[in-house]
Design a protein around this motif. Sequence first.
Motif, PDB file in Angstrom:
ATOM      1  N   CYS A  87       0.848  -1.197   0.000  1.00 56.98           N
ATOM      2  CA  CYS A  87       0.000   0.000   0.000  1.00 56.98           C
ATOM      3  C   CYS A  87       0.884   1.249   0.000  1.00 56.98           C
ATOM      4  O   CYS A  87       1.848   1.330   0.745  1.00 56.98           O
ATOM      5  CB  CYS A  87      -0.894  -0.004   1.232  1.00 56.98           C
ATOM      6  SG  CYS A  87      -1.738   1.565   1.514  1.00 56.98           S
ATOM      7  N   HIS A 137      -0.022   4.223   0.910  1.00 54.74           N
ATOM      8  CA  HIS A 137      -0.322   5.113   2.040  1.00 54.74           C
ATOM      9  C   HIS A 137       0.327   4.638   3.339  1.00 54.74           C
ATOM     10  O   HIS A 137       1.043   5.384   3.986  1.00 54.74           O
ATOM     11  CB  HIS A 137      -1.830   5.242   2.228  1.00 54.74           C
ATOM     12  CG  HIS A 137      -2.514   5.820   1.029  1.00 54.74           C
ATOM     13  ND1 HIS A 137      -2.420   7.154   0.703  1.00 54.74           N
ATOM     14  CD2 HIS A 137      -3.266   5.234   0.055  1.00 54.74           C
ATOM     15  CE1 HIS A 137      -3.108   7.366  -0.408  1.00 54.74           C
ATOM     16  NE2 HIS A 137      -3.619   6.228  -0.824  1.00 54.74           N
ATOM     17  N   CYS A 138       0.071   3.386   3.719  1.00 56.75           N
ATOM     18  CA  CYS A 138       0.560   2.926   5.028  1.00 56.75           C
ATOM     19  C   CYS A 138       1.679   1.895   4.897  1.00 56.75           C
ATOM     20  O   CYS A 138       2.182   1.409   5.902  1.00 56.75           O
ATOM     21  CB  CYS A 138      -0.593   2.359   5.856  1.00 56.75           C
ATOM     22  SG  CYS A 138      -1.293   0.852   5.178  1.00 56.75           S
ATOM     23  N   CYS A 173      -6.454  -1.056   0.076  1.00 60.70           N
ATOM     24  CA  CYS A 173      -5.604  -1.648   1.112  1.00 60.70           C
ATOM     25  C   CYS A 173      -6.481  -2.209   2.236  1.00 60.70           C
ATOM     26  O   CYS A 173      -7.351  -1.509   2.744  1.00 60.70           O
ATOM     27  CB  CYS A 173      -4.654  -0.581   1.649  1.00 60.70           C
ATOM     28  SG  CYS A 173      -3.861  -1.027   3.183  1.00 60.70           S
ATOM     29  N   GLU A 186      -5.630  -2.779   5.172  1.00 62.87           N
ATOM     30  CA  GLU A 186      -5.196  -2.201   6.450  1.00 62.87           C
ATOM     31  C   GLU A 186      -5.811  -0.811   6.680  1.00 62.87           C
ATOM     32  O   GLU A 186      -6.480  -0.574   7.660  1.00 62.87           O
ATOM     33  CB  GLU A 186      -3.666  -2.109   6.464  1.00 62.87           C
ATOM     34  CG  GLU A 186      -3.072  -1.709   7.800  1.00 62.87           C
ATOM     35  CD  GLU A 186      -3.164  -2.790   8.855  1.00 62.87           C
ATOM     36  OE1 GLU A 186      -3.468  -3.946   8.510  1.00 62.87           O
ATOM     37  OE2 GLU A 186      -2.953  -2.477  10.036  1.00 62.87           O
ATOM     38  N   CYS A 187      -5.564   0.113   5.721  1.00 66.61           N
ATOM     39  CA  CYS A 187      -6.042   1.491   5.931  1.00 66.61           C
ATOM     40  C   CYS A 187      -7.276   1.809   5.086  1.00 66.61           C
ATOM     41  O   CYS A 187      -7.871   2.866   5.254  1.00 66.61           O
ATOM     42  CB  CYS A 187      -4.920   2.492   5.662  1.00 66.61           C
ATOM     43  SG  CYS A 187      -4.432   2.584   3.932  1.00 66.61           S
TER      44      CYS A 187
HETATM   45 ZN   LIG Z   1      -2.798   1.085   3.466  1.00 67.95          ZN
END
Ligand SMILES: [Zn+2]
Length: 207
Positions: A165, A167-168, A193, A195-196
Amino acid sequence: MKGENQMDLIKIGKFISLKRKEKGITQSELAEKLYISDRAISKWENGVCLPDAGNMPLLCEILGITINDLFSGEVVNMKENEKRLEENLLEMTKMKEEKDRQLLKMEYVIGSIILVMFLTIIAVAALIKMDDWIRFLLIGIGFITFLVACFFMLRIEQVAGYYECKHCHHKYVPTYLNVNKAPHIGRTRYMKCPECGKKSWQKKVLK
Ligand SMILES: [Zn+2]
């Protein structure tokens, strides 16, 4: 029970003293590093009391031991085991990385072979004189081969390595369906993603 504790304190005290001397530092130097009095160090080393929990991490760092060692009053073999476990894990990770690299290479090989086969079949069907039913059969076989190849190639893309990802920087293996429906440029796919929850163009990474 009380006697046992007393024994442990003395063993721990001797161990602290031994490790301190191995490091070539005096009681007062150690006390200074820990921002406590010399007397406290002397108490630990004589088995009068244990270091405060708050002092333990820094003390262990200075003496080059683990908290586990400190409580045991000796260097515990566990450390060796943990190290070996870490080494084994690293080795396994390397093996998966190598396997993934070969899988991705295989994807290119399979892709190229199938593309050549598909174009050959279409060219034969288009250019060579034959009955129409044979022509349709050939084209049908060409498309089925193409679809099967696509399925396997997508499967390789899904399981080999990870998507990261943007972003994270979470790395994960997506579901087959998500890989299948995601728009892509080469191996970079536009996915959500887990996760985020943000969508981004995610690169394929091996580590
Ligand atoms: Zn992410």
